[in-house]
Design a protein around this motif. Structure first.
Motif, PDB file in Angstrom:
ATOM      1  N   PRO A 266     -32.537   5.724 -54.403  1.00 52.23           N
ATOM      2  CA  PRO A 266     -31.832   6.865 -53.849  1.00 52.23           C
ATOM      3  C   PRO A 266     -31.607   6.047 -52.494  1.00 52.23           C
ATOM      4  N   GLY A 267     -32.279   5.998 -51.676  1.00 56.09           N
ATOM      5  CA  GLY A 267     -31.585   6.070 -49.849  1.00 56.09           C
ATOM      6  C   GLY A 267     -30.098   5.017 -49.672  1.00 56.09           C
ATOM      7  N   LEU A 268     -30.468   4.098 -50.478  1.00 63.14           N
ATOM      8  CA  LEU A 268     -29.320   3.244 -51.067  1.00 63.14           C
ATOM      9  C   LEU A 268     -27.816   3.795 -51.050  1.00 63.14           C
ATOM     10  N   ALA A 269     -27.757   4.703 -51.914  1.00 62.06           N
ATOM     11  CA  ALA A 269     -26.981   5.241 -52.475  1.00 62.06           C
ATOM     12  C   ALA A 269     -26.607   6.458 -51.611  1.00 62.06           C
ATOM     13  N   ALA A 270     -27.044   7.414 -50.992  1.00 61.27           N
ATOM     14  CA  ALA A 270     -26.458   8.033 -50.035  1.00 61.27           C
ATOM     15  C   ALA A 270     -26.055   7.040 -48.637  1.00 61.27           C
ATOM     16  N   GLY A 271     -27.253   6.036 -48.609  1.00 62.82           N
ATOM     17  CA  GLY A 271     -25.484   5.052 -47.528  1.00 62.82           C
ATOM     18  C   GLY A 271     -24.807   4.783 -48.225  1.00 62.82           C
ATOM     19  N   LEU A 272     -24.334   4.822 -49.304  1.00 63.05           N
ATOM     20  CA  LEU A 272     -22.671   4.105 -49.755  1.00 63.05           C
ATOM     21  C   LEU A 272     -22.214   5.409 -49.402  1.00 63.05           C
ATOM     22  N   ASP A 273     -22.640   6.008 -49.728  1.00 56.80           N
ATOM     23  CA  ASP A 273     -21.868   7.872 -49.757  1.00 56.80           C
ATOM     24  C   ASP A 273     -21.448   8.175 -48.383  1.00 56.80           C
ATOM     25  N   LEU A 274     -22.589   7.902 -47.745  1.00 59.65           N
ATOM     26  CA  LEU A 274     -21.703   8.034 -46.086  1.00 59.65           C
ATOM     27  C   LEU A 274     -21.028   7.093 -45.580  1.00 59.65           C
ATOM     28  N   LEU A 275     -21.276   5.543 -45.956  1.00 61.13           N
ATOM     29  CA  LEU A 275     -19.910   5.007 -45.515  1.00 61.13           C
ATOM     30  C   LEU A 275     -18.706   4.929 -46.140  1.00 61.13           C
ATOM     31  N   ARG A 276     -18.968   5.438 -47.220  1.00 58.25           N
ATOM     32  CA  ARG A 276     -17.563   5.177 -47.743  1.00 58.25           C
ATOM     33  C   ARG A 276     -16.775   6.800 -46.513  1.00 58.25           C
ATOM     34  N   GLU A 277     -17.880   7.999 -47.000  1.00 58.89           N
ATOM     35  CA  GLU A 277     -17.187   9.133 -46.275  1.00 58.89           C
ATOM     36  C   GLU A 277     -16.532   9.052 -44.954  1.00 58.89           C
ATOM     37  N   LEU A 278     -17.519   7.886 -43.874  1.00 63.24           N
ATOM     38  CA  LEU A 278     -16.887   7.384 -43.125  1.00 63.24           C
ATOM     39  C   LEU A 278     -15.437   6.810 -42.546  1.00 63.24           C
ATOM     40  N   THR A 279     -15.448   5.874 -43.573  1.00 63.91           N
ATOM     41  CA  THR A 279     -14.567   5.066 -43.837  1.00 63.91           C
ATOM     42  C   THR A 279     -13.593   5.865 -44.166  1.00 63.91           C
ATOM     43  N   VAL A 280     -13.122   6.951 -45.140  1.00 65.61           N
ATOM     44  CA  VAL A 280     -12.714   7.719 -45.619  1.00 65.61           C
ATOM     45  C   VAL A 280     -11.652   8.675 -43.673  1.00 65.61           C
ATOM     46  N   GLN A 281     -12.475   9.249 -43.261  1.00 66.28           N
ATOM     47  CA  GLN A 281     -12.789  10.026 -42.256  1.00 66.28           C
ATOM     48  C   GLN A 281     -11.574   8.972 -40.928  1.00 66.28           C
ATOM     49  N   ARG A 282     -12.344   8.048 -41.099  1.00 68.30           N
ATOM     50  CA  ARG A 282     -11.733   6.955 -40.186  1.00 68.30           C
ATOM     51  C   ARG A 282      -9.821   6.696 -40.327  1.00 68.30           C
TER      52      ARG A 282
ATOM     53  N   ALA B 296       1.977  -9.763 -48.154  1.00 67.25           N
ATOM     54  CA  ALA B 296       1.220  -9.931 -47.326  1.00 67.25           C
ATOM     55  C   ALA B 296       0.130 -10.010 -47.061  1.00 67.25           C
ATOM     56  N   GLY B 297      -0.476 -10.871 -45.310  1.00 72.22           N
ATOM     57  CA  GLY B 297      -1.578 -11.134 -45.837  1.00 72.22           C
ATOM     58  C   GLY B 297      -2.435 -10.083 -46.469  1.00 72.22           C
ATOM     59  N   HIS B 298      -3.548 -11.231 -47.092  1.00 70.34           N
ATOM     60  CA  HIS B 298      -4.674 -10.123 -48.220  1.00 70.34           C
ATOM     61  C   HIS B 298      -6.302 -10.362 -46.577  1.00 70.34           C
ATOM     62  N   VAL B 299      -6.900  -9.584 -46.160  1.00 66.71           N
ATOM     63  CA  VAL B 299      -8.250  -9.872 -45.323  1.00 66.71           C
ATOM     64  C   VAL B 299      -9.755  -9.455 -46.177  1.00 66.71           C
ATOM     65  N   LEU B 300     -10.689  -9.417 -46.472  1.00 65.06           N
ATOM     66  CA  LEU B 300     -11.852  -9.689 -46.971  1.00 65.06           C
ATOM     67  C   LEU B 300     -12.698  -8.791 -46.166  1.00 65.06           C
ATOM     68  N   LEU B 301     -13.295  -8.142 -45.776  1.00 66.97           N
ATOM     69  CA  LEU B 301     -14.242  -7.881 -44.837  1.00 66.97           C
ATOM     70  C   LEU B 301     -15.193  -7.213 -45.182  1.00 66.97           C
ATOM     71  N   VAL B 302     -16.714  -8.365 -45.258  1.00 64.57           N
ATOM     72  CA  VAL B 302     -17.494  -7.870 -46.071  1.00 64.57           C
ATOM     73  C   VAL B 302     -19.344  -7.824 -44.615  1.00 64.57           C
ATOM     74  N   GLY B 303     -19.730  -6.684 -45.692  1.00 61.06           N
ATOM     75  CA  GLY B 303     -20.854  -6.442 -44.771  1.00 61.06           C
ATOM     76  C   GLY B 303     -21.754  -6.133 -45.902  1.00 61.06           C
ATOM     77  N   HIS B 304     -23.541  -5.618 -45.220  1.00 62.73           N
ATOM     78  CA  HIS B 304     -24.166  -4.274 -46.278  1.00 62.73           C
ATOM     79  C   HIS B 304     -24.298  -3.687 -45.590  1.00 62.73           C
ATOM     80  N   TYR B 305     -24.714  -2.948 -46.248  1.00 59.53           N
ATOM     81  CA  TYR B 305     -25.246  -1.689 -45.516  1.00 59.53           C
ATOM     82  C   TYR B 305     -26.918  -1.319 -45.954  1.00 59.53           C
ATOM     83  N   ASP B 306     -27.546  -2.143 -46.902  1.00 60.67           N
ATOM     84  CA  ASP B 306     -28.833  -2.365 -47.430  1.00 60.67           C
ATOM     85  C   ASP B 306     -29.551  -2.981 -45.333  1.00 60.67           C
ATOM     86  N   THR B 307     -31.376  -2.670 -45.658  1.00 56.79           N
ATOM     87  CA  THR B 307     -31.349  -3.397 -44.291  1.00 56.79           C
ATOM     88  C   THR B 307     -33.152  -4.379 -45.074  1.00 56.79           C
TER      89      THR B 307
END
Length: 402
Positions: A41-57, A91-102
């Motif tokens: 549940p914490g991971l799901a909430a964290g990913l939702d928050l991360l998506r929301e932040l990405t869309v905001q920016r 066009a160039g295509h760059v993959l940015l990888v990051g994990h949100y779990d701790t």
């Protein structure tokens, strides 16, 4: 290597400095949402928050896909179309990888204390996962934002956020490998090594060793028993001798369990063994030599689960030009140098490097203390690290492969 005209990295870094307080706010927003690898549940909430932040920016992505993780956190890919030469086709295509779990259990945040300044007087910010690696996530989002706002061409960028890196990327590995094969280059937003990018990482093995013996009464008929504990103890001592630190190979038995009662000769025992290697040759040697270990009691059966989790990462031929380009950007920023280094820990960059594809790791936070109470970042480095990734994106508007 072909590079497109790009805004000066110094200007992007200056702009990052102007908004650094907002970047830090986003970092702390992510840290406040706890995302233990084992808390779905914490991971799901964290990913939702991360998506929301990405869309905001950055606005709504041009393509989005959420990959269910099963017993692990989900993996999310968000793609933003580029404006580079031949955008949409060449066009160039760059993959940015990051994990949100701790690695931190849910509830850790409540008792977390902020450190004082470092010995040289620099401010530090601390929190569970702030260094490994929520700072990198926020910096990556802002890097694309600043590159786009500069008005210069940018490549297509796919963000890949996974929630199981700390436990081996068990569900996300195939997603990472597929995404990396579709991209021209991959940048992994893991923390830096005191500002250095990471171009070599050890491969990891998480082996389970099981000994099956013969139970017997320890007082009445000990001769009828074959102790799994004794045999497995012999095995782990012999396994430790397979290590070769001079070749980068370490072997650590971190878990040992066995037996059913104190007055019973143990019929079963298990050990968890952590193995780190710097080359595929060492990986093969370790496999062979562990399989060759014999214990003194032939009645005990030893079974080894050779679970190699990540292959070794080296600076392959495809990645060397990418490192050179990153160093050009760092010089434009006004840095004296951009060192690279080898580290003992593994990351998702290992998977990409093993495919022979261009990848740089350690593009994220500057700080210290990964997986340790009090992990921290230096907030005065946030602008420079964000500007480095932004400047590199501006130089990757054309494909590097092919």
């Amino acid at each position: 290597m072909t590079a497109s005209p790009a805004p000066a990295a110094a200007a992007l870094t200056t702009r990052a400095q102007e908004v650094s307080s907002r970047i830090v706010d986003d970092i702390l927003t992510l840290v406040r949402q706890e995302t233990s690898s084992y808390d779905l549940p914490g991971l799901a909430a964290g990913l939702d928050l991360l998506r929301e932040l990405t869309v905001q920016r950055l606005g709504q992505p041009d393509h989005e896909l959420r990959h269910p993780g099963g017993e692990c956190g989900d993996t999310l890919t968000l793609t933003y179309a580029g404006t580079g030469t031949g955008a949409g086709t060449g066009a160039g295509h760059v993959l940015l990888v990051g994990h949100y779990d701790t690695v931190w259990p849910t509830g850790t945040l409540a008792g977390w204390e902020q450190p004082g300044p470092s010995d040289d007087g620099r401010d530090r910010l601390s929190g569970p996962g702030i260094f490994d690696m929520k700072t990198g996530l926020a910096q990556g989002i802002w890097a694309l934002k600043l590159a786009r706002e500069s008005g210069a061409p940018v490549p297509t960028v796919t963000f890949l956020f996974n929630g199981d890196e700390e436990i081996g990327s068990l569900s996300s590995r195939p997603v990472i490998e597929e995404a990396a094969q579709k991209a021209d280059v991959t940048l992994v937003l893991e923390p830096s090594a005191h500002g250095a990018v990471k171009t070599a990482r050890k491969g990891t093995g998480i082996f389970q060793v099981t000994a099956t013996g013969v139970e017997a009464h320890a007082g009445l008929a000990p001769q009828d028993g074959a102790s799994a504990i004794t045999a497995l103890s012999e095995f782990v001592v012999a396994a430790a001798k397979v290590a070769a630190p001079d070749r980068g190979t370490t072997i650590n038995t971190g878990l040992f369990r066995g037996g059913s009662a104190i007055n019973v000769v143990a019929g079963q025992a298990t050990a968890g063994v952590d193995i780190r290697v710097s080359s595929e040759a060492e990986q093969a040697r370790v496999d062979e030599e562990l399989d060759a270990i014999k214990v003194s009691d032939p009645r005990v059966h030893i079974e080894i689960d050779h679970a190699w989790n990540r292959p070794p990462m080296t600076l392959n031929a495809a990645s060397a030009p990418l490192l050179a380009l990153a160093r050009e950007v760092a010089l434009e920023q006004g840095r004296d140098s951009l060192p690279d280094t080898a580290v003992g820990g593994a990351s998702d960059a290992n998977f990409v490097a093993a495919l022979g594809l261009p990848v740089l790791c350690g593009m994220g936070a500057v700080g210290d203390g990964a997986h340790a109470q009090g992990e921290f970042i230096y907030p005065d480095t946030v602008a420079a690290q964000t500007g480095l990734v932004a400047g590199l994106l501006g130089r990757l508007t054309r494909p590097l492969r092919g």
